[in-house]
Design a protein around this motif. Structure first.
Motif, PDB file in Angstrom:
ATOM      1  N   ASP A  93     -12.824  -8.446  -3.918  1.00  0.00           N
ATOM      2  CA  ASP A  93     -11.613  -8.003  -4.618  1.00  0.00           C
ATOM      3  C   ASP A  93     -11.112  -9.094  -5.564  1.00  0.00           C
ATOM      4  O   ASP A  93     -10.741  -8.825  -6.715  1.00  0.00           O
ATOM      5  N   GLN A 100       0.942   4.331  -3.233  1.00  0.00           N
ATOM      6  CA  GLN A 100       0.397   5.669  -2.999  1.00  0.00           C
ATOM      7  C   GLN A 100       1.203   6.737  -3.733  1.00  0.00           C
ATOM      8  O   GLN A 100       2.435   6.719  -3.736  1.00  0.00           O
ATOM      9  N   VAL A 153     -12.915   0.557  -5.560  1.00  0.00           N
ATOM     10  CA  VAL A 153     -12.604   1.607  -4.588  1.00  0.00           C
ATOM     11  C   VAL A 153     -13.852   2.157  -3.893  1.00  0.00           C
ATOM     12  O   VAL A 153     -13.914   2.239  -2.661  1.00  0.00           O
ATOM     13  N   ARG A 191       0.833  -1.208   0.000  1.00  0.00           N
ATOM     14  CA  ARG A 191       0.000   0.000   0.000  1.00  0.00           C
ATOM     15  C   ARG A 191       0.863   1.251   0.000  1.00  0.00           C
ATOM     16  O   ARG A 191       0.587   2.217  -0.728  1.00  0.00           O
ATOM     17  N   ALA A 237      -0.717  -3.826  -7.437  1.00  0.00           N
ATOM     18  CA  ALA A 237      -2.009  -3.421  -6.882  1.00  0.00           C
ATOM     19  C   ALA A 237      -2.202  -4.086  -5.526  1.00  0.00           C
ATOM     20  O   ALA A 237      -1.517  -5.043  -5.174  1.00  0.00           O
ATOM     21  N   ILE A 238      -3.161  -3.568  -4.775  1.00  0.00           N
ATOM     22  CA  ILE A 238      -3.449  -4.093  -3.437  1.00  0.00           C
ATOM     23  C   ILE A 238      -4.874  -4.621  -3.369  1.00  0.00           C
ATOM     24  O   ILE A 238      -5.734  -4.246  -4.181  1.00  0.00           O
ATOM     25  N   LEU A 239      -5.112  -5.487  -2.399  1.00  0.00           N
ATOM     26  CA  LEU A 239      -6.469  -5.955  -2.124  1.00  0.00           C
ATOM     27  C   LEU A 239      -6.572  -6.387  -0.668  1.00  0.00           C
ATOM     28  O   LEU A 239      -5.593  -6.440   0.060  1.00  0.00           O
ATOM     29  N   THR A 294      -6.245   5.325  -4.147  1.00  0.00           N
ATOM     30  CA  THR A 294      -5.245   4.712  -5.033  1.00  0.00           C
ATOM     31  C   THR A 294      -4.910   3.300  -4.582  1.00  0.00           C
ATOM     32  O   THR A 294      -4.361   3.103  -3.498  1.00  0.00           O
ATOM     33  N   TRP A 295      -5.243   2.331  -5.422  1.00  0.00           N
ATOM     34  CA  TRP A 295      -4.987   0.928  -5.145  1.00  0.00           C
ATOM     35  C   TRP A 295      -3.953   0.328  -6.097  1.00  0.00           C
ATOM     36  O   TRP A 295      -3.522  -0.817  -5.886  1.00  0.00           O
ATOM     37  N   GLU A 306      -9.125  -1.442  -9.895  1.00  0.00           N
ATOM     38  CA  GLU A 306      -9.218  -0.388  -8.891  1.00  0.00           C
ATOM     39  C   GLU A 306     -10.542   0.364  -9.009  1.00  0.00           C
ATOM     40  O   GLU A 306     -11.235   0.592  -8.003  1.00  0.00           O
ATOM     41  N   ALA A 351      -6.133  -2.733   1.322  1.00  0.00           N
ATOM     42  CA  ALA A 351      -6.882  -1.733   0.566  1.00  0.00           C
ATOM     43  C   ALA A 351      -8.060  -1.154   1.338  1.00  0.00           C
ATOM     44  O   ALA A 351      -8.464  -0.013   1.087  1.00  0.00           O
ATOM     45  N   HIS A 352      -8.620  -1.926   2.282  1.00  0.00           N
ATOM     46  CA  HIS A 352      -9.852  -1.461   2.943  1.00  0.00           C
ATOM     47  C   HIS A 352      -9.997  -2.103   4.316  1.00  0.00           C
ATOM     48  O   HIS A 352     -11.027  -2.713   4.609  1.00  0.00           O
TER      49      HIS A 352
END
Length: 408
Positions: A319, A176, A346, A172, A296-298, A289-290, A342, A302-303
């Motif tokens: 995801d 960014q 998001v 993450r 990429a993130i998941l 921004t993922w 993304e 990400a959340h």
């Protein structure tokens, strides 16, 4: 790289950082598309944090899509009903069927033991593709490939990297923008104690989610496979309070002193040496921004969310679904596909974080009037409003392909 079976689809190598629910489900989704996936995780052995989790219909549907429907159904508890009881007296406030959730969503929800689900997912990925005790410390993207560097000095290179590396994600930080606002972790105001015990009908029915409420606190049991209850307690308190495992259930006995007999029976049933976890509940304020280049993130990276609406694992599974669909249907390039993934995720994932945060304020007496009103609304409720809230969290899932819910 090798060509895939379908015309024009290139078989890629994918690095996944994190062997939790999100990382392994994403790995399976990409494997099913024919890609080579290798998973790295810093844990030394499969010891998931938390005893169990709620798989609402949206999460179960993703697992069905991954080809795991029968196995997950076997792991799931038969949670037919939902009950709320007065924490002090044990009086039933409401007791209703969860069948409308199944009827509207098209899939029965299941509580499952986290270790059981994670073991299933890791087995389906293939243990030969999973490397434990591997802490990633660096990422480099040259525009053609991504290289991950690990704490022992080893490296691996692939076409893309997916960071499912949890709430304190290194990935993450990498994705960014340099001018992005700082990531904000928010303490949710309470500590959660959880674990597994044998089913005991003096605590709650074997086919129901039973929750005792009072004073902004909750004590609950949910059925999981193996004639077990997943139990959890919420205790509003400041962050950073000291706790030693040798204390066992002492903080719970103090917090729930004088509560109903069912709660006391639950406390007596806990074996701290076998199954008792203590977790301060934090979340991360949603951000935009993922993805960056081929990375990429998941999942929690990400959340990261509080568990107050039971959508944390389900959101990670969403995801994985969105990532798989994105790579199955887009062919412009890796960077383009990750940005489309993304865009799919998001807004919805961030909305669920904020819904859980709002729900936590209501249930834990951080807004006393709201909690008092909620307690009053439970008394004699037929479940219509609660089910509307549950299905409202499910309705916007990408796994529903815009179909929403079927309501008579």
């Amino acid at each position: 790289m090798r060509r895939g079976i379908a015309r024009g689809i290139r078989t890629m190598k994918v690095i996944v950082i994190g062997a939790g629910i999100g990382g392994t489900s994403a790995a399976i989704a990409l494997q099913r598309l024919g890609h080579e996936v290798v998973v790295y995780d810093r844990m030394r052995e499969n010891k998931p944090v938390g005893a169990a989790l709620s798989l609402w219909s949206n999460g179960v549907k993703v697992l069905n899509w991954l080809g795991l429907g029968a196995e997950v159904a076997a792991l799931g508890g038969d949670m037919a009903d939902m009950r709320y009881l007065d924490g002090h007296t044990g009086e039933t406030l409401c007791d209703f069927s969860l069948a409308p959730v199944t009827a509207q969503s098209g899939q029965k929800p299941y509580p499952v033991a986290r270790a059981d689900l994670q073991a299933l997912l890791m087995e389906r990925v293939g243990l030969e593709h999973i490397h434990l005790n591997s802490k990633m410390v660096g990422i480099a993207d040259d525009g053609e490939t991504v290289t991950a560097t690990f704490a022992d000095g080893s490296t691996d290179t692939a076409d893309l990297l997916i960071g499912a590396d949890g709430a304190r994600s290194i990935t993450r930080d990498y994705v960014q923008p340099t001018d992005a606002p700082p990531i904000v972790r928010e303490y949710s105001g309470y500590t959660n104690f959880n674990g597994l015990i044998p089913v005991d009908t003096s605590i709650g029915r074997a086919d129901a989610w039973t929750t005792y409420v009072g004073d902004g606190m909750r004590a609950a049991v949910m059925p999981v496979a193996g004639d077990r209850f997943y139990f959890w307690f919420d205790v509003p308190q400041p962050a950073g309070l000291p706790y030693d495992r040798s204390e066992g259930t002492a903080p719970l006995r103090a917090a729930f002193d004088g509560w109903a007999p069912g709660v006391q029976t639950l406390l007596d049933a806990i074996d701290p040496s076998a199954s008792l976890n203590r977790v301060e509940i934090w979340d991360i304020t949603p951000f935009q921004t993922w993805a960056k280049g081929r990375v990429a993130i998941l999942g929690d990276a990400a959340h990261n969310t509080a568990p107050d609406i039971g959508q944390g694992a389900c959101s990670a599974l969403e995801d994985a679904f969105a990532l798989g669909i994105a790579f199955a249907t887009n062919t412009v390039g890796v960077e383009d596909t990750l940005r489309r993934y993304e865009k799919i995720r998001v807004e919805r994932a961030g909305d669920l974080v904020l819904r859980a945060r709002k729900r936590g304020f209501e249930t834990h007496a951080f807004e006393v009037e709201a909690t008092t009103e909620w307690y009053g609304s439970l008394r004699g409720a037929d479940g219509t409003g609660i089910i509307k809230g549950i299905t409202g969290n499910i309705e916007g899932s990408p796994v529903n392909l815009g179909g929403g819910l079927l309501v008579d």
